[in-house]
Write an enzyme that holds these catalytic residues in place. Structure first.
Site, PDB file in Angstrom:
ATOM      1  N   HIS A 110       0.857  -1.188   0.000  1.00 31.53           N
ATOM      2  CA  HIS A 110       0.000   0.000   0.000  1.00 31.53           C
ATOM      3  C   HIS A 110       0.897   1.243   0.000  1.00 31.53           C
ATOM      4  O   HIS A 110       1.866   1.290   0.775  1.00 31.53           O
ATOM      5  CB  HIS A 110      -0.936   0.001   1.221  1.00 31.53           C
ATOM      6  N   ASP A 147      -6.091  -9.335   5.551  1.00 29.07           N
ATOM      7  CA  ASP A 147      -7.135 -10.048   6.313  1.00 29.07           C
ATOM      8  C   ASP A 147      -8.477  -9.657   5.678  1.00 29.07           C
ATOM      9  O   ASP A 147      -8.504  -9.149   4.559  1.00 29.07           O
ATOM     10  CB  ASP A 147      -7.050  -9.706   7.809  1.00 29.07           C
TER      11      ASP A 147
END
Ligand code: GRF
Length: 201
Positions: A110, A147
């Site tokens: 990211h 997740d």
């Protein structure tokens, strides 16, 4: 050998950094065995072909339902027998079924220092526009486990990058890629391949 699939959507500069790092021995005990893009026109697919890596497009647009797309994506990766899935500029939300099929085996890059400028709506240039709008003096990139949330999984590596006077989102994005993303993503894969990061369950 860590069999690795890389999921892409765009230019594939992070994929290229991984390919180059394997070739240069900066990533060991790893084989990029598959590249998947949701976008038929992604230049990342060209990069995979040039490197002789099997690649394919699995687009949500060709399936009746999102669920069908999720099932095909998950089955393809399961059948490929990969040990690690790397999201490298992949712009499709990762379905829960994939996270459950590969617990602790999916990582993402990211373009910010999570928890800043991440979550829903923060991708690509938007991340750097937000950083400049906030006036931060330091930004960077993060590699984290995926997740069921959005950019919420355990952090593996981060690297800081200075924001400079006169930066535009495009200039800042390029610097974050060059000075952070293309360094820590290959580094994280090598750490996982060499047992230096426990793949959290
Ligand atoms: C870039 O904005 C990068 O920061 C993010 O995905 C976008 C495309 O990257 N990870 P790439 O050139 O396709 O690897």
């Amino acid at each position: 050998m860590l069999k690795t699939a890389v999921l892409v959507s765009g230019g594939g500069t992070n994929l290229q950094a991984i390919i180059d790092a394997v070739k240069e021995g900066k990533i060991t005990h790893t084989e990029i065995s598959l590249v998947i893009s949701n976008n038929q026109n992604a230049y990342a697919l060209e990069r995979a072909k040039n490197a002789g890596i099997p690649s394919m497009c699995i687009s949500p647009k060709v399936y009746e339902t999102r669920e069908e797309f999720h099932k095909v994506l998950t089955k393809t990766l399961k059948d490929a027998g990969v040990d690690l899935i790397v999201l490298a500029g992949f712009l499709v939300a990762i379905p829960e079924m994939l996270v459950k099929e590969f617990p602790g085996k999916i990582i993402n890059i990211h373009p910010s220092l999570i928890p800043s400028f991440c979550g829903v709506g923060y991708y690509g240039l938007k991340v750097h526009e937000a950083a400049l709008a906030r006036g931060v003096k330091v930004t960077g990139a993060t590699v984290h486990f995926v997740d069921c949330g959005m950019d919420t999984g355990p952090i593996i590596l981060q690297k800081a990058v200075a924001v400079e006077e006169g930066d535009t989102p495009e200039i800042l994005q390029r610097r974050v890629m060059e000075q952070a993303e293309w360094i820590i993503l290959p580094q994280a894969i090598d750490m996982i391949a060499n047992g230096k990061v426990n793949q959290r369950k």
